[in-house]
Design an enzyme around this catalytic site. Structure first.
Site, PDB file in Angstrom:
ATOM      1  N   ARG A  55       0.597  -1.227  -0.060  1.00 44.48           N
ATOM      2  CA  ARG A  55      -0.056   0.050  -0.008  1.00 44.48           C
ATOM      3  C   ARG A  55       0.722   1.270   0.038  1.00 44.48           C
ATOM      4  NH1 ARG A  55      -1.904   0.879   4.192  1.00 44.48           N
ATOM      5  NH2 ARG A  55      -1.246  -0.563   5.738  1.00 44.48           N
ATOM      6  N   HIS A 216     -11.074  -4.966  12.371  1.00 43.14           N
ATOM      7  CA  HIS A 216      -9.677  -5.672  11.458  1.00 43.14           C
ATOM      8  C   HIS A 216      -9.375  -6.835  12.219  1.00 43.14           C
ATOM      9  CE1 HIS A 216      -5.651  -5.224   9.594  1.00 43.14           C
ATOM     10  NE2 HIS A 216      -6.363  -6.061   8.952  1.00 43.14           N
ATOM     11  N   SER A 234       0.408  -7.653  11.505  1.00 47.75           N
ATOM     12  CA  SER A 234       1.283  -8.801  10.731  1.00 47.75           C
ATOM     13  C   SER A 234       2.255  -9.258  11.510  1.00 47.75           C
ATOM     14  CB  SER A 234       1.618  -7.971   9.632  1.00 47.75           C
ATOM     15  OG  SER A 234       2.375  -8.973   8.565  1.00 47.75           O
ATOM     16  N   LYS A 238      -2.483 -14.161  13.640  1.00 49.25           N
ATOM     17  CA  LYS A 238      -4.016 -13.815  13.418  1.00 49.25           C
ATOM     18  C   LYS A 238      -4.539 -15.008  12.431  1.00 49.25           C
ATOM     19  CE  LYS A 238      -5.344 -10.059  11.380  1.00 49.25           C
ATOM     20  NZ  LYS A 238      -6.016 -10.116  10.144  1.00 49.25           N
ATOM     21  N   ASP A 253     -10.083 -11.565   8.059  1.00 53.96           N
ATOM     22  CA  ASP A 253      -9.623 -10.087   8.047  1.00 53.96           C
ATOM     23  C   ASP A 253     -10.550  -9.130   8.391  1.00 53.96           C
ATOM     24  OD1 ASP A 253      -7.126  -8.837   7.754  1.00 53.96           O
ATOM     25  OD2 ASP A 253      -7.944  -7.946   5.981  1.00 53.96           O
ATOM     26  N   ARG A 318       1.322 -12.312  -1.823  1.00 49.58           N
ATOM     27  CA  ARG A 318       0.217 -12.403  -1.603  1.00 49.58           C
ATOM     28  C   ARG A 318      -0.679 -13.403  -2.417  1.00 49.58           C
ATOM     29  NH1 ARG A 318      -2.040  -9.739   3.102  1.00 49.58           N
ATOM     30  NH2 ARG A 318      -0.776  -8.054   3.801  1.00 49.58           N
TER      31      ARG A 318
END
Length: 527
Positions: A55, A216, A234, A238, A253, A318
């Protein structure tokens, strides 16, 4: 909605160059024929995103409009931009997309609960981005598609680059949300995650306005209907801990918590796959098949087999796939109210307990803090841990003041008598470089005990620095592991490091000027 902008989008999607709601096989064919990506050995598509492999938070803006200017938490995360700048770029992007040989439109939803779902459409320059949208958002039935009317539109034009001097942006890249125009503009970046997180930001604005807490987190449900939420940044575990063969996955997520329970906002998963292996994460590994999208994963040139250990393009490799590629899921992605909330932190200081029970005030404090730690440097370099705080475990995606989300969480914990635990998946027996990472088998045993209610009435001991209640017995975990001070060889060194981290918590919390005093007093480290 602005009628001019609405009409321009309607005109755009009716163009002769537009493909609407292509199937997965059709989109894969387009990706390959347009040379946007290649087919891997498992049948997934692999695309590369060029220089932007993550991002671009410094290039993300929200339009400062009359209806939002007094609601948004303006600052370095939610950067304001004027309607005039937005409108000028908007018209340029529309013209650019009209000129393309082909563009692709996906119509779908965000929010699995029909009472709180948002109809969206995604207009893409790239076929592979449209495939990503098809897999990540909620796909409509034929009946739903027939009556679909988008409330928000993403206009994504990766090859269109802004001119900062002319267009009023910081760089060639821009991600701009207009809540009044109900449009998200994305340009100058090929990273597909910008689409996913922009819609999440939209939901984080809209849902609290209707009394729904947006979160989140990942979520799963036991076979008896007990629901658990997992918050964590991160590297905290999780995804690993919420993907449990003995529990069904609700989502990995993004979730909403309404008056009737929790629901997934998405129709797919966007998993980090650096270091992925069939042995460690079989469900994710096998989900990467035909129709899935791999981003920036290195392939063997001949066999097209992914090398998930190769980070030469980026650490942020990803995989995007529909949630039904996972076997053990809830359909639809909706469940009741949570019984248990787990906050995950990977504490490289090695001083937080491996598991501790939180009061409501402590839950709100640690939710606002959003603590984990990252390592500054490589394994061969100097590796002193660095405390990282991300408000509500999702600071980059929260348009409203953080206290709004924390207050809603506190209310729901009270209303539904939720048990909350802080779980440290980080270091034990010393800080990073001295101690060792907490054994995954121990962490799984602690989480299982928490979810099964075995810790609700167990004997605890209060941590003298952080004020946390530490269970003294957990099935499957040696008692001495539970008290971090006892795992250190040098108790004085432990106390110094613990006091250092406690001071960082207090310093970080100073930014919350509108938090009730009891949250800071009862929730944080002991003064």
């Amino acid at each position: 909605m602005n009628s001019v902008i609405s009409n321009e989008i309607l005109e755009l999607v009716k163009g002769s160059n537009v493909h609407v709601q292509l199937s997965v096989p059709q989109l894969v064919e387009k990706v390959l024929s347009r040379k946007e990506g290649v087919l891997t050995a498992s049948g997934a598509v692999r695309a590369q995103t060029g220089k932007y492999t993550g991002r671009s938070p410094k290039d993300k803006y929200i339009v400062k409009e009359p209806s939002t200017k007094d609601k948004i938490d303006w600052g370095p995360v939610n950067q304001p931009i004027s309607p005039e700048v937005f409108d000028k770029l908007y018209h340029k992007v529309i013209r650019y997309l009209k000129e393309q040989e082909e563009i692709f439109v996906f119509k779908g939803f965000a929010g699995a609960d029909p009472s709180h779902r948002l109809p969206i459409q995604v207009i893409n320059e790239y076929a592979w981005h449209n495939l990503f949208a098809h897999q990540l958002f909620i796909r409509p039935t034929e009946e739903e598609l027939a009556g679909h009317q988008a409330e928000f539109t993403i206009l994504s034009a990766p090859k269109f680059k802004a001119d900062p001097e002319v267009d009023g942006t910081r760089s060639e890249t821009f991600i701009i949300i207009s809540f009044e125009r109900k449009v998200i503009l994305i340009g100058g970046t090929e990273y597909a995650g910008e689409m996913k997180k922009s819609i999440f930001s939209i939901m984080n604005y809209l849902l609290p306005e209707s009394g729904v807490l947006s979160m989140h987190c990942s979520a799963n449900v036991g076979f008896e209907g007990d629901v658990a939420l997992f918050f964590g940044l991160s590297g905290t575990g999780k995804t690993t801990l919420s993907t449990d063969p003995n529990r069904r996955l609700i989502g990995d997520d993004e979730h909403g918590w309404s008056s009737t329970g929790v629901f997934n906002m998405e129709g797919g998963c966007y998993a980090k796959c650096i270091g992925l292996s069939e042995e460690k994460e079989p469900q994710i590994y096998h989900a990467i098949r035909f129709g899935s999208v791999l981003e920036n994963v290195v392939l063997d040139e001949n066999t097209r087999i992914p090398d998930y250990n190769d980070s030469s393009l980026t650490e942020n490799t990803r995989a995007a796939y529909p949630i039904d590629a996972i076997d053990n899921i809830v359909v639809p992605s909706i469940a009741g109210h949570p019984n248990t909330i787990i906050f995950l932190t990977a504490d490289a200081f090695g001083v937080l307990p491996p598991i501790s029970k939180l009061t409501k005030e402590q839950a709100m404090y640690h939710f606002l803090s959003g603590y984990t730690s990252k390592l500054s440097g490589t394994e061969r370099g100097v590796t002193s841990p660095e405390a990282t705080f991300s408000t509500c475990f999702g600071a980059p995606f929260l348009p409203l003041p953080a206290t709004r989300y924390a207050e809603m969480l506190g209310e729901k914990i009270d209303e539904h008598n939720v048990q909350v635990y802080l779980v440290n998946t980080g270091w034990t027996g010393g800080e990073y470089g001295v101690g060792s990472r907490m054994k995954l088998s121990y962490t799984r045993a602690m989480v299982q005990a928490a979810l099964e209610g075995e810790l609700a009435n167990t004997e605890t001991q209060k941590d003298e620095i952080f004020g946390l209640e530490i269970p003294l017995h957990v099935p499957g975990v040696p008692d001495e592991v539970l008290l971090p001070k006892k795992t250190w060889q040098d108790e004085k060194a432990y106390e110094e490091k613990a006091l250092e981290l406690a001071a960082r918590f207090r310093e970080n919390f100073k930014k919350f000027t509108d938090v009730p005093a009891e949250i800071e007093k009862l929730g944080g480290p002991i003064q």
